[in-house]
Scaffold this active site. Structure first.
Site, mmCIF file in Angstrom:
data_model
loop_
_atom_site.group_PDB
_atom_site.id
_atom_site.type_symbol
_atom_site.label_atom_id
_atom_site.label_comp_id
_atom_site.label_asym_id
_atom_site.label_seq_id
_atom_site.Cartn_x
_atom_site.Cartn_y
_atom_site.Cartn_z
ATOM 1 N N CYS A 95 1.095 -1.482 -0.003
ATOM 2 C CA CYS A 95 0.022 0.417 0.164
ATOM 3 C C CYS A 95 0.930 1.259 0.054
ATOM 4 O O CYS A 95 2.087 1.019 0.780
ATOM 5 C CB CYS A 95 -0.655 -0.119 1.393
ATOM 6 N N LEU A 96 -0.476 2.563 -0.596
ATOM 7 C CA LEU A 96 1.681 3.180 -0.637
ATOM 8 C C LEU A 96 1.264 4.355 0.445
ATOM 9 O O LEU A 96 1.975 5.056 0.543
ATOM 10 C CB LEU A 96 0.368 4.352 -2.169
ATOM 11 N N GLU A 138 -8.931 -1.129 -2.659
ATOM 12 C CA GLU A 138 -9.132 -0.098 -2.894
ATOM 13 C C GLU A 138 -10.385 0.685 -2.227
ATOM 14 O O GLU A 138 -10.474 1.317 -1.464
ATOM 15 C CB GLU A 138 -8.647 0.538 -4.490
HETATM 16 NI NI NI Z 1 -3.897 1.247 0.325
#
Ligand code: NI
Length: 173
Positions: A95-96, A138
């Site tokens: 995950c960013l 998301e």
């Molecule tokens: Ni994420």
């Protein structure tokens, strides 16, 4: 278009349930384009609005990684899963907002998603493989859920501990 700052876990804004979008207007379209640019720049395959501090039900995705293939971006408002397969799949997710951390997560192998596109048209998309994993990951963000919430408490608190340390290092760098 502008790059937006990606929030890092732990952050209270990443734990919030996001509000539906009421109208796909120019402001929404600009936000979607900024999110897409921010995602490509990171680089990542998906980004949800709460990850840039905007608590709206908007996400962007493009799981085409190979440079020789044409990009295939999806811009979604108010996405919802209207069907999920009984078969499950395990993918190593990242995950960013939780950089450098990866873990296996089990999710339905295939899903059908209904959403509004950038023109305000209702669309349905059948997803499998990485796209199915990505869209579920998301949509979870829009409900304040992170992939580490699928892990056991020990593993989750280890990751959160490392993230707190990283955030401190970045803040003082
Ligand atoms: Ni994420």
């Amino acid at each position: 278009m502008a790059l937006r700052k990606i929030l890092l876990h732990p952050d209270p804004r990443l734990k919030k349930k996001c509000e539906p979008v009421t109208e796909i207007d120019d402001e929404t379209r600009i936000l979607m384009q900024d999110m897409l640019e921010t995602m490509y720049d990171a680089p990542g395959v998906g980004l949800a609005a709460p990850q840039i501090g905007i608590l709206k039900r908007i996400l962007v995705m493009d799981v085409v990684k190979e440079e020789e293939n044409a990009p295939q971006p999806y811009l979604m408002a108010n996405p919802e899963i209207i069907w999920a397969s009984e078969e499950f799949n395990t993918y190593e997710e990242g995950c960013l907002s939780i950089p450098e951390e990866f873990a296996d997560v089990q999710r339905p192998e295939k899903v059908r998603v209904r959403y509004l596109d950038q023109n305000g048209e209702t669309q349905e998309l059948d997803c499998d493989g990485l796209l199915a994993t990505c869209v579920q990951h998301e949509i979870d963000h829009l409900d304040g859920k992170l992939f580490i919430d699928y892990l056991g408490p020990v593993k989750r608190s280890m990751i959160t501990g490392r993230m707190k340390k990283r955030k401190k290092e970045r803040a003082s760098a």
